[in-house]
Design a protein around this motif. Structure first.
Motif, PDB file in Angstrom:
ATOM      1  N   TYR A 182      81.056  76.634  35.172  1.00  0.00           N
ATOM      2  CA  TYR A 182      82.182  76.564  34.238  1.00  0.00           C
ATOM      3  C   TYR A 182      81.625  76.528  32.831  1.00  0.00           C
ATOM      4  O   TYR A 182      80.463  76.175  32.615  1.00  0.00           O
ATOM      5  CB  TYR A 182      83.009  75.297  34.486  1.00  0.00           C
ATOM      6  CG  TYR A 182      83.636  75.234  35.853  1.00  0.00           C
ATOM      7  CD1 TYR A 182      84.825  75.912  36.110  1.00  0.00           C
ATOM      8  CD2 TYR A 182      83.038  74.515  36.890  1.00  0.00           C
ATOM      9  CE1 TYR A 182      85.410  75.869  37.382  1.00  0.00           C
ATOM     10  CE2 TYR A 182      83.613  74.468  38.155  1.00  0.00           C
ATOM     11  CZ  TYR A 182      84.801  75.150  38.392  1.00  0.00           C
ATOM     12  OH  TYR A 182      85.363  75.109  39.633  1.00  0.00           O
ATOM     13  N   ARG A 183      82.487  76.867  31.867  1.00  0.00           N
ATOM     14  CA  ARG A 183      82.086  76.696  30.467  1.00  0.00           C
ATOM     15  C   ARG A 183      81.871  75.204  30.212  1.00  0.00           C
ATOM     16  O   ARG A 183      82.688  74.391  30.628  1.00  0.00           O
ATOM     17  CB  ARG A 183      83.182  77.204  29.546  1.00  0.00           C
ATOM     18  CG  ARG A 183      83.346  78.708  29.574  1.00  0.00           C
ATOM     19  CD  ARG A 183      84.520  79.136  28.697  1.00  0.00           C
ATOM     20  NE  ARG A 183      84.614  80.592  28.641  1.00  0.00           N
ATOM     21  CZ  ARG A 183      85.230  81.321  29.564  1.00  0.00           C
ATOM     22  NH1 ARG A 183      85.815  80.745  30.579  1.00  0.00           N
ATOM     23  NH2 ARG A 183      85.247  82.648  29.466  1.00  0.00           N
ATOM     24  N   GLY A 184      80.805  74.884  29.523  1.00  0.00           N
ATOM     25  CA  GLY A 184      80.518  73.476  29.242  1.00  0.00           C
ATOM     26  C   GLY A 184      81.364  72.950  28.095  1.00  0.00           C
ATOM     27  O   GLY A 184      82.033  73.726  27.388  1.00  0.00           O
ATOM     28  N   ALA A 185      81.306  71.652  27.874  1.00  0.00           N
ATOM     29  CA  ALA A 185      82.125  71.007  26.853  1.00  0.00           C
ATOM     30  C   ALA A 185      81.841  71.563  25.453  1.00  0.00           C
ATOM     31  O   ALA A 185      82.727  71.597  24.604  1.00  0.00           O
ATOM     32  CB  ALA A 185      81.882  69.502  26.882  1.00  0.00           C
ATOM     33  N   ASP A 186      80.610  72.008  25.209  1.00  0.00           N
ATOM     34  CA  ASP A 186      80.254  72.492  23.868  1.00  0.00           C
ATOM     35  C   ASP A 186      80.044  74.013  23.829  1.00  0.00           C
ATOM     36  O   ASP A 186      79.436  74.545  22.895  1.00  0.00           O
ATOM     37  CB  ASP A 186      78.986  71.767  23.372  1.00  0.00           C
ATOM     38  CG  ASP A 186      79.171  70.252  23.350  1.00  0.00           C
ATOM     39  OD1 ASP A 186      80.229  69.807  22.866  1.00  0.00           O
ATOM     40  OD2 ASP A 186      78.277  69.532  23.838  1.00  0.00           O
ATOM     41  N   ASN A 230      76.843  62.076  23.930  1.00  0.00           N
ATOM     42  CA  ASN A 230      78.074  62.061  24.721  1.00  0.00           C
ATOM     43  C   ASN A 230      77.763  62.239  26.203  1.00  0.00           C
ATOM     44  O   ASN A 230      76.620  62.527  26.566  1.00  0.00           O
ATOM     45  CB  ASN A 230      79.020  63.143  24.188  1.00  0.00           C
ATOM     46  CG  ASN A 230      79.872  62.628  23.033  1.00  0.00           C
ATOM     47  OD1 ASN A 230      80.428  61.532  23.100  1.00  0.00           O
ATOM     48  ND2 ASN A 230      79.940  63.396  21.953  1.00  0.00           N
ATOM     49  N   PRO A 231      78.759  62.062  27.082  1.00  0.00           N
ATOM     50  CA  PRO A 231      78.467  62.061  28.523  1.00  0.00           C
ATOM     51  C   PRO A 231      77.939  63.393  29.053  1.00  0.00           C
ATOM     52  O   PRO A 231      78.348  64.458  28.600  1.00  0.00           O
ATOM     53  CB  PRO A 231      79.838  61.770  29.152  1.00  0.00           C
ATOM     54  CG  PRO A 231      80.599  61.054  28.092  1.00  0.00           C
ATOM     55  CD  PRO A 231      80.152  61.667  26.811  1.00  0.00           C
ATOM     56  N   VAL A 232      77.026  63.280  30.001  1.00  0.00           N
ATOM     57  CA  VAL A 232      76.558  64.436  30.774  1.00  0.00           C
ATOM     58  C   VAL A 232      76.616  64.050  32.251  1.00  0.00           C
ATOM     59  O   VAL A 232      76.757  62.868  32.587  1.00  0.00           O
ATOM     60  CB  VAL A 232      75.119  64.859  30.397  1.00  0.00           C
ATOM     61  CG1 VAL A 232      75.060  65.381  28.970  1.00  0.00           C
ATOM     62  CG2 VAL A 232      74.133  63.703  30.581  1.00  0.00           C
ATOM     63  N   PHE A 233      76.524  65.058  33.105  1.00  0.00           N
ATOM     64  CA  PHE A 233      76.640  64.860  34.552  1.00  0.00           C
ATOM     65  C   PHE A 233      75.604  65.720  35.262  1.00  0.00           C
ATOM     66  O   PHE A 233      75.087  66.670  34.675  1.00  0.00           O
ATOM     67  CB  PHE A 233      78.041  65.304  35.022  1.00  0.00           C
ATOM     68  CG  PHE A 233      79.144  64.394  34.566  1.00  0.00           C
ATOM     69  CD1 PHE A 233      79.577  63.351  35.358  1.00  0.00           C
ATOM     70  CD2 PHE A 233      79.737  64.571  33.316  1.00  0.00           C
ATOM     71  CE1 PHE A 233      80.589  62.509  34.936  1.00  0.00           C
ATOM     72  CE2 PHE A 233      80.753  63.727  32.881  1.00  0.00           C
ATOM     73  CZ  PHE A 233      81.179  62.692  33.700  1.00  0.00           C
ATOM     74  N   PRO A 234      75.345  65.430  36.532  1.00  0.00           N
ATOM     75  CA  PRO A 234      74.575  66.401  37.310  1.00  0.00           C
ATOM     76  C   PRO A 234      75.310  67.743  37.242  1.00  0.00           C
ATOM     77  O   PRO A 234      76.523  67.784  37.408  1.00  0.00           O
ATOM     78  CB  PRO A 234      74.610  65.827  38.732  1.00  0.00           C
ATOM     79  CG  PRO A 234      74.805  64.354  38.544  1.00  0.00           C
ATOM     80  CD  PRO A 234      75.700  64.236  37.331  1.00  0.00           C
ATOM     81  N   ARG A 260      76.207  70.758  25.377  1.00  0.00           N
ATOM     82  CA  ARG A 260      76.412  70.910  26.821  1.00  0.00           C
ATOM     83  C   ARG A 260      77.106  72.250  27.034  1.00  0.00           C
ATOM     84  O   ARG A 260      78.302  72.378  26.829  1.00  0.00           O
ATOM     85  CB  ARG A 260      77.254  69.739  27.334  1.00  0.00           C
ATOM     86  CG  ARG A 260      76.640  68.370  26.990  1.00  0.00           C
ATOM     87  CD  ARG A 260      77.658  67.249  26.953  1.00  0.00           C
ATOM     88  NE  ARG A 260      78.653  67.475  25.906  1.00  0.00           N
ATOM     89  CZ  ARG A 260      79.801  66.802  25.824  1.00  0.00           C
ATOM     90  NH1 ARG A 260      80.106  65.885  26.713  1.00  0.00           N
ATOM     91  NH2 ARG A 260      80.649  67.056  24.864  1.00  0.00           N
ATOM     92  N   HIS A 263      78.564  73.994  32.959  1.00  0.00           N
ATOM     93  CA  HIS A 263      78.638  72.957  33.986  1.00  0.00           C
ATOM     94  C   HIS A 263      78.666  73.637  35.353  1.00  0.00           C
ATOM     95  O   HIS A 263      79.616  74.338  35.674  1.00  0.00           O
ATOM     96  CB  HIS A 263      79.878  72.082  33.781  1.00  0.00           C
ATOM     97  CG  HIS A 263      79.947  70.953  34.754  1.00  0.00           C
ATOM     98  ND1 HIS A 263      79.168  69.828  34.630  1.00  0.00           N
ATOM     99  CD2 HIS A 263      80.651  70.807  35.892  1.00  0.00           C
ATOM    100  CE1 HIS A 263      79.407  69.028  35.655  1.00  0.00           C
ATOM    101  NE2 HIS A 263      80.299  69.594  36.435  1.00  0.00           N
ATOM    102  N   ILE A 289      90.292  77.896  36.062  1.00  0.00           N
ATOM    103  CA  ILE A 289      90.096  76.649  36.793  1.00  0.00           C
ATOM    104  C   ILE A 289      91.264  76.480  37.764  1.00  0.00           C
ATOM    105  O   ILE A 289      92.411  76.348  37.350  1.00  0.00           O
ATOM    106  CB  ILE A 289      90.002  75.458  35.819  1.00  0.00           C
ATOM    107  CG1 ILE A 289      88.737  75.612  34.965  1.00  0.00           C
ATOM    108  CG2 ILE A 289      89.991  74.141  36.575  1.00  0.00           C
ATOM    109  CD1 ILE A 289      88.619  74.588  33.868  1.00  0.00           C
TER     110      ILE A 289
END
Lengths: 291, 229
Positions: A182-186, A230-234, A260, A263, A289
């Motif tokens: 997916y497109r990341g937050a940034d 800011n938050p990141v995830f696996p 980021r 994803h 999505i």
């Protein structure tokens, strides 16, 4: 009824071997990474075969050489990388569901394809859980990795009758280079030229890869500054000021300051976890999505 | 300070604030976090907080859309931040702060002044990240802002107090790190054996208290003192 506990002794334990499960969801508020099996797809498949529920703990291996001896009957399942495996020096033709008799010695030989192997056991390995998970992580579990002569505890189960159909683990799903993301937050901070490059270029996995993250060889020219942490995830892909792309994996810290940009889907993360240094990948952007 | 919501995947999205990190923004973040945790505990899998975002992991897309609908009519007032201050002892000595002298030199500051600039302010804890027990603080004096090292140190000792960019913080455990190390604290920052493994909460404050080398070596308490202004 009390359960009979079995002991599995690690006679040989290659580097990079650890206990993992689905990971921790409630630890991020204290800065604790998710952890858990790098390839959740294989991990879940093997546990499904064993009819395991409630976050069972499995042994994750990233290199050949494990020798493990069981002192009670049980059922185990191997999934993930395709490997040469033997019981009491007799090669296994199908290692998806193995009935272990007390005293059996399992040996893991060469990895024929893939990077991570899961040894799942009926009922899961019995370890102390922290925040709902038995995954190894420095300062959260008793140890960050497993080593030779350690003894793992499991619940003994009588051997299954042989009438049950034996499913076979397939590895073709992780061999193609396409990784869905997916497109990341940034993502929107990138120029259209950067976006096009990321979607069209073939990238290769660098040697700099571990449970925290996987770096890619090719650079994406980048002028973006660091951002507020800011938050990141696996599955989050970060772009460093030097233009390096880092795909964060299960042991990554829970926050980061680099943009980021992507994803990965859960399947994409599992697939990437089975890739080796030098393997090509291409990102496939998911446009809509949907549930 | 009403955030907008960015949908990132069927199960992941984040609340976005375009403001700079501040006490006011943190008050709003904590209000939203609290509201969401109370009202969506059945469908929310996980929440992660950063300086200007709150990321939310949902059970499924439908749950995420339900939250989006709820958010449209949501107006929260910021949470009042705590006045409590944790007093964290730090030994600012080159023995424990290997970059103390070089940083003072680069900033053209006498050592005593650097230590004062670092230990005078009251810092606000925004969230935990990077390592278990590592808190992100706001409030470092502009004079001490320093770009991270180009080559990170492979093993920063636990308890190291360091400066990186506009941030300062304490390494809870040994780790690689690119920040400039200016001292060390004898207290514990993370203990998984405790029901809650950290002693402070986002929104609370800390202040560094300079201690001598011999105080550091004889320090007994595992936790900092809680003081109020």
């Amino acid at each position: 009824m009390s359960q009979l506990l079995g002991k599995a002794t690690l006679l040989r334990c290659p580097p990079g071997t650890s206990l993992q499960d689905e990971g921790r969801l409630s630890g991020a508020q204290y800065g604790i990474p998710t952890s858990g099996a790098m390839d959740q797809k294989s991990f879940h498949w093997a546990n499904h075969i064993l009819q395991n529920t409630v976050n069972p703990v499995a042994l994750e291996m990233a290199q050949p050489g494990l020798r493990i001896q069981f002192d009670q009957d049980c059922q185990i399942s191997l999934a993930g990388a395709k490997v040469l495996a033997s019981i009491n020096q007799t090669p296994l033709s199908n290692s998806s569901l193995i009935s272990i008799a007390a005293g059996d010695l399992l040996e893991i030989g060469a990895f024929l394809s893939g990077s991570r192997l899961y040894l799942c056991i009926q009922g899961g390995f019995q370890v102390e859980r922290h925040l709902g998970s038995g995954s190894d992580f420095e300062s959260v579990s008793s140890t960050s990795k497993r080593s030779a002569s350690e003894v793992l505890t499991y619940v003994a189960f009588p051997q299954l009758n042989s009438l049950r159909a034996k499913p076979k683990w397939e590895t073709s799903w992780f061999e193609s280079p396409e990784i869905e993301a997916y497109r990341g937050a940034d993502w929107e901070l990138l120029s259209s030229a950067q976006q096009e490059l990321i979607c069209s270029k073939t990238f290769h996995l660098s040697k700099l890869s571990n449970r925290m993250g996987i770096q890619l060889e090719e650079l994406v020219p980048n002028q973006l500054e660091e951002l507020p942490t800011n938050p990141v995830f696996p599955g989050t892909v970060q772009l460093t000021p030097g233009g390096k792309m880092i795909v964060l994996m299960r042991d990554a810290g829970v926050t980061g300051g680099y943009p980021r940009i992507l994803h990965l889907t859960e399947d994409g993360q599992s697939k990437l976890a089975q890739k080796r240094a030098g393997d090509p990948i291409r990102f496939q952007l998911i446009e809509t999505i949907t549930g | 300070m009403i955030p907008h919501y960015q949908l990132l995947s069927p199960t992941l999205g984040e609340l976005v604030w375009e403001n700079q990190p501040s006490d006011e923004l943190l008050g709003y973040q904590l209000a939203y976090l609290n509201h969401i945790q109370i009202n969506f505990s059945d469908t929310l899998m996980e929440a992660r907080q950063g300086f200007t975002r709150i990321s939310l992991v949902w059970r499924n897309l439908k749950n995420q859309q339900e939250f989006l609908t709820h958010l449209k009519n949501l107006k929260l007032t910021p949470m009042e931040l705590s006045n409590a201050i944790w007093q964290v002892p730090v030994c600012y000595d080159p023995d424990y702060g290997q970059d103390l002298n070089s940083l003072a030199e680069a900033k053209n500051l006498p050592l005593a002044e650097l230590i004062q600039l670092h230990s005078e302010p009251v810092y606000r804890i925004h969230f935990f990240g990077f390592l278990p027990g590592f808190f992100y603080l706001n409030g470092l004096s502009q004079r001490l802002h320093t770009p991270r090292k180009s080559v990170p140190l492979l093993a920063v000792p636990p308890g190291s107090v360091a400066i990186g960019g506009s941030q300062t913080g304490i390494y809870p455990m040994q780790s690689p790190g690119g920040w400039h190390i200016i001292g060390r604290s004898p207290i514990s920052l993370f203990d998984i054996k405790q029901p809650i493994p950290v002693w402070a909460k986002p929104g609370e404050q800390i202040q560094f208290e300079p201690i001598s080398t011999s105080q550091f070596q004889n320090w007994k308490e595992a936790y900092p003192k809680l003081i109020r202004p």
